[in-house]
Every structure is written in C-alpha cells, then in structure tokens.
Write a protein that holds these residues in place. Structure first.
Motif, PDB file in Angstrom:
ATOM      1  N   TYR A  60       6.059   6.428 -11.469  1.00 17.90           N
ATOM      2  CA  TYR A  60       6.170   6.909  -9.746  1.00 17.90           C
ATOM      3  C   TYR A  60       5.267   5.936  -9.319  1.00 17.90           C
ATOM      4  O   TYR A  60       4.303   5.530  -9.723  1.00 17.90           O
ATOM      5  CB  TYR A  60       5.794   8.312  -9.882  1.00 17.90           C
ATOM      6  N   ALA A  61       5.700   5.620  -8.187  1.00 18.83           N
ATOM      7  CA  ALA A  61       4.872   4.884  -7.345  1.00 18.83           C
ATOM      8  C   ALA A  61       3.606   5.772  -6.727  1.00 18.83           C
ATOM      9  O   ALA A  61       4.001   6.931  -6.700  1.00 18.83           O
ATOM     10  CB  ALA A  61       5.592   4.190  -6.050  1.00 18.83           C
ATOM     11  N   ASP A  62       2.472   5.306  -6.770  1.00 17.69           N
ATOM     12  CA  ASP A  62       1.525   5.967  -6.245  1.00 17.69           C
ATOM     13  C   ASP A  62       1.727   6.870  -5.130  1.00 17.69           C
ATOM     14  O   ASP A  62       1.180   7.865  -4.753  1.00 17.69           O
ATOM     15  CB  ASP A  62       0.263   5.025  -6.008  1.00 17.69           C
ATOM     16  N   SER A  63       2.479   6.338  -4.082  1.00 21.36           N
ATOM     17  CA  SER A  63       3.014   6.991  -2.909  1.00 21.36           C
ATOM     18  C   SER A  63       3.460   8.400  -3.170  1.00 21.36           C
ATOM     19  O   SER A  63       3.173   9.399  -2.012  1.00 21.36           O
ATOM     20  CB  SER A  63       3.628   5.949  -1.735  1.00 21.36           C
ATOM     21  N   VAL A  64       4.237   8.493  -4.241  1.00 20.23           N
ATOM     22  CA  VAL A  64       4.953   9.620  -4.654  1.00 20.23           C
ATOM     23  C   VAL A  64       4.471  10.557  -5.737  1.00 20.23           C
ATOM     24  O   VAL A  64       5.111  11.634  -5.941  1.00 20.23           O
ATOM     25  CB  VAL A  64       6.562   9.388  -4.170  1.00 20.23           C
ATOM     26  N   LYS A  65       3.717  10.029  -6.399  1.00 26.28           N
ATOM     27  CA  LYS A  65       3.083  10.696  -7.575  1.00 26.28           C
ATOM     28  C   LYS A  65       2.494  11.995  -7.299  1.00 26.28           C
ATOM     29  O   LYS A  65       1.880  12.060  -6.325  1.00 26.28           O
ATOM     30  CB  LYS A  65       2.155   9.482  -8.214  1.00 26.28           C
ATOM     31  N   GLY A  66       3.117  12.825  -8.071  1.00 27.22           N
ATOM     32  CA  GLY A  66       2.418  14.505  -7.737  1.00 27.22           C
ATOM     33  C   GLY A  66       3.352  15.072  -6.729  1.00 27.22           C
ATOM     34  O   GLY A  66       3.381  16.391  -6.861  1.00 27.22           O
ATOM     35  N   ARG A  67       4.402  14.274  -6.042  1.00 25.73           N
ATOM     36  CA  ARG A  67       5.046  14.885  -5.086  1.00 25.73           C
ATOM     37  C   ARG A  67       6.862  15.051  -5.403  1.00 25.73           C
ATOM     38  O   ARG A  67       7.640  15.913  -5.415  1.00 25.73           O
ATOM     39  CB  ARG A  67       5.077  14.727  -3.673  1.00 25.73           C
ATOM     40  N   PHE A  68       7.201  13.968  -6.096  1.00 23.54           N
ATOM     41  CA  PHE A  68       8.485  13.552  -6.386  1.00 23.54           C
ATOM     42  C   PHE A  68       8.693  13.744  -8.069  1.00 23.54           C
ATOM     43  O   PHE A  68       7.747  13.359  -8.705  1.00 23.54           O
ATOM     44  CB  PHE A  68       9.079  12.070  -6.125  1.00 23.54           C
ATOM     45  N   ILE A  69       9.758  14.343  -8.582  1.00 24.51           N
ATOM     46  CA  ILE A  69      10.047  14.291  -9.830  1.00 24.51           C
ATOM     47  C   ILE A  69      11.224  13.672 -10.046  1.00 24.51           C
ATOM     48  O   ILE A  69      12.341  13.904  -9.707  1.00 24.51           O
ATOM     49  CB  ILE A  69       9.988  15.747 -10.308  1.00 24.51           C
ATOM     50  N   ILE A  70      11.323  12.681 -11.112  1.00 25.54           N
ATOM     51  CA  ILE A  70      12.615  12.189 -11.430  1.00 25.54           C
ATOM     52  C   ILE A  70      13.043  12.833 -12.778  1.00 25.54           C
ATOM     53  O   ILE A  70      12.172  12.986 -13.849  1.00 25.54           O
ATOM     54  CB  ILE A  70      12.522  10.533 -11.810  1.00 25.54           C
ATOM     55  N   SER A  71      14.312  13.140 -12.805  1.00 29.04           N
ATOM     56  CA  SER A  71      14.962  13.588 -14.101  1.00 29.04           C
ATOM     57  C   SER A  71      16.247  13.238 -14.447  1.00 29.04           C
ATOM     58  O   SER A  71      16.893  12.631 -13.438  1.00 29.04           O
ATOM     59  CB  SER A  71      14.846  15.097 -13.938  1.00 29.04           C
ATOM     60  N   ARG A  72      16.858  13.619 -15.576  1.00 31.69           N
ATOM     61  CA  ARG A  72      18.038  13.109 -15.666  1.00 31.69           C
ATOM     62  C   ARG A  72      18.914  14.140 -16.626  1.00 31.69           C
ATOM     63  O   ARG A  72      18.395  14.742 -17.394  1.00 31.69           O
ATOM     64  CB  ARG A  72      18.331  11.651 -16.353  1.00 31.69           C
ATOM     65  N   ASP A  73      20.244  14.044 -16.580  1.00 29.85           N
ATOM     66  CA  ASP A  73      20.939  14.866 -17.344  1.00 29.85           C
ATOM     67  C   ASP A  73      22.104  14.253 -17.819  1.00 29.85           C
ATOM     68  O   ASP A  73      23.224  13.900 -16.944  1.00 29.85           O
ATOM     69  CB  ASP A  73      21.588  16.290 -16.401  1.00 29.85           C
ATOM     70  N   ASN A  74      21.853  13.455 -18.753  1.00 36.62           N
ATOM     71  CA  ASN A  74      23.134  12.492 -19.316  1.00 36.62           C
ATOM     72  C   ASN A  74      24.235  13.205 -19.509  1.00 36.62           C
ATOM     73  O   ASN A  74      25.345  12.454 -19.688  1.00 36.62           O
ATOM     74  CB  ASN A  74      22.464  11.789 -20.549  1.00 36.62           C
ATOM     75  N   ALA A  75      24.250  14.456 -20.066  1.00 33.62           N
ATOM     76  CA  ALA A  75      25.446  15.245 -20.182  1.00 33.62           C
ATOM     77  C   ALA A  75      26.420  15.021 -19.003  1.00 33.62           C
ATOM     78  O   ALA A  75      27.508  15.184 -18.895  1.00 33.62           O
ATOM     79  CB  ALA A  75      25.549  16.606 -20.704  1.00 33.62           C
ATOM     80  N   LYS A  76      25.654  15.192 -17.717  1.00 31.60           N
ATOM     81  CA  LYS A  76      26.378  15.161 -16.554  1.00 31.60           C
ATOM     82  C   LYS A  76      26.621  13.822 -15.856  1.00 31.60           C
ATOM     83  O   LYS A  76      27.063  13.568 -14.784  1.00 31.60           O
ATOM     84  CB  LYS A  76      25.794  16.237 -15.650  1.00 31.60           C
ATOM     85  N   ASN A  77      25.960  12.812 -16.793  1.00 37.33           N
ATOM     86  CA  ASN A  77      25.929  11.412 -16.116  1.00 37.33           C
ATOM     87  C   ASN A  77      25.220  11.339 -14.744  1.00 37.33           C
ATOM     88  O   ASN A  77      25.542  10.654 -13.955  1.00 37.33           O
ATOM     89  CB  ASN A  77      27.325  10.974 -16.060  1.00 37.33           C
ATOM     90  N   THR A  78      24.055  12.010 -14.544  1.00 33.92           N
ATOM     91  CA  THR A  78      23.397  12.219 -13.382  1.00 33.92           C
ATOM     92  C   THR A  78      21.977  12.025 -13.338  1.00 33.92           C
ATOM     93  O   THR A  78      21.341  12.616 -14.577  1.00 33.92           O
ATOM     94  CB  THR A  78      24.016  13.548 -12.497  1.00 33.92           C
ATOM     95  N   VAL A  79      21.359  11.309 -12.472  1.00 40.82           N
ATOM     96  CA  VAL A  79      20.014  11.367 -12.607  1.00 40.82           C
ATOM     97  C   VAL A  79      19.714  11.856 -11.185  1.00 40.82           C
ATOM     98  O   VAL A  79      20.118  11.747 -10.181  1.00 40.82           O
ATOM     99  CB  VAL A  79      19.439   9.739 -12.620  1.00 40.82           C
ATOM    100  N   TYR A  80      18.289  12.569 -11.093  1.00 38.35           N
ATOM    101  CA  TYR A  80      17.944  13.432  -9.912  1.00 38.35           C
ATOM    102  C   TYR A  80      16.623  12.806  -9.388  1.00 38.35           C
ATOM    103  O   TYR A  80      15.833  12.260 -10.214  1.00 38.35           O
ATOM    104  CB  TYR A  80      17.879  14.675 -10.263  1.00 38.35           C
ATOM    105  N   LEU A  81      16.345  12.904  -8.069  1.00 39.71           N
ATOM    106  CA  LEU A  81      15.077  12.673  -7.849  1.00 39.71           C
ATOM    107  C   LEU A  81      14.608  13.924  -6.631  1.00 39.71           C
ATOM    108  O   LEU A  81      15.387  14.298  -5.624  1.00 39.71           O
ATOM    109  CB  LEU A  81      15.155  11.555  -6.728  1.00 39.71           C
ATOM    110  N   GLN A  82      13.764  14.781  -7.250  1.00 39.09           N
ATOM    111  CA  GLN A  82      13.271  15.968  -6.503  1.00 39.09           C
ATOM    112  C   GLN A  82      12.371  15.428  -5.460  1.00 39.09           C
ATOM    113  O   GLN A  82      11.406  15.073  -6.044  1.00 39.09           O
ATOM    114  CB  GLN A  82      12.930  17.117  -7.437  1.00 39.09           C
ATOM    115  N   MET A  83      12.307  15.661  -4.260  1.00 40.53           N
ATOM    116  CA  MET A  83      11.376  15.467  -3.369  1.00 40.53           C
ATOM    117  C   MET A  83      10.724  16.750  -2.864  1.00 40.53           C
ATOM    118  O   MET A  83      11.394  17.530  -2.302  1.00 40.53           O
ATOM    119  CB  MET A  83      11.993  14.557  -2.193  1.00 40.53           C
ATOM    120  N   ASN A  84       9.556  16.811  -3.284  1.00 36.73           N
ATOM    121  CA  ASN A  84       8.630  17.917  -2.782  1.00 36.73           C
ATOM    122  C   ASN A  84       7.687  17.591  -1.943  1.00 36.73           C
ATOM    123  O   ASN A  84       7.114  16.375  -2.168  1.00 36.73           O
ATOM    124  CB  ASN A  84       7.923  18.758  -3.858  1.00 36.73           C
TER     125      ASN A  84
END
Length: 119
Positions: A60-84
């Motif tokens: 994560y970039a320092d500016s978003v670390k602790g707030r954003f979460i990246i994840s992926r679901d390869n079965a769905k062929n999708t990557v997510y970015l949760q922005m908190n």
C-alpha cells in the motif's frame, strides 16, 4: 479482447466507505499481479495498492495504508479495493492494471472509475 473493467466508484462522504471492483474479461486474472492506481486532476498517476497473483502479498502507498484494503477473488476473476475512511485527498479516477509482478510492469485497461469524496 483482454480487458480490465473498473466499477464501484461514486460519491462518498468522508469517513464513509466504498468498494471498487476490477473485473477481468478475456483472460485469467489469477496469473497476474494486480495494481490499483489513481490520478487526480492536474496530478501524475500514482500507485495506490497492489496484490500478488495468489493474493498472498500486498502493498500500500503510505497515504492509504491502514485505510484501504486490497483483495482478490480469483474464482470470480475480480480484484477489489476497499476504501475505508476516505478523505477529499482520495478523490481521483481509480483504475487497475495487470502485471507480471507487484512491481510491474503494468498494463491498464478501461477508463477507470471516478471516486469523489465530499460532504
């Protein structure tokens, strides 16, 4: 035919949350590391987060670390970015790209999705 399509952007209030999706078509996402990038008006594109092909490693970039979460679901062929807890400085067009490694090089597809953080 190979394409990544971003979605999930929109208007969100500071302190709220938003989840962006990066869906692959025409290829298997599981073979690639994925990076999320953003570009605000008048600014250069910057890396936000990236994830390894298996999902085992993230950065994560320092500016978003602790707030954003990246994840992926390869079965769905999708990557997510949760922005908190986004703030106005997070306002930008967000887009994703596939790469051989988390450090790139990355190729990008689509026009991204607009995220606007405002009360």
């Amino acid at each position: 035919q190979l394409q990544l399509v971003e979605s999930g952007g929109g208007l969100v209030q500071p302190g709220g949350s938003l989840r962006l999706s990066c869906a692959a078509s025409g290829f298997t996402l599981a073979y690639y590391a994925i990076g999320w990038f953003r570009q605000a008006p008048g600014k250069e594109r910057e890396g936000v987060s990236s994830i390894s092909s298996s999902g085992s490693n993230t950065r994560y970039a320092d500016s978003v670390k602790g707030r954003f979460i990246i994840s992926r679901d390869n079965a769905k062929n999708t990557v997510y970015l949760q922005m908190n807890s986004p703030n106005p400085e997070d306002t930008a067009v967000y887009f994703c790209a596939a790469g051989a490694t988390m450090a790139g090089p990355f190729g990008s597809w689509g026009q991204g999705t607009q995220v606007t953080v405002s009360s």
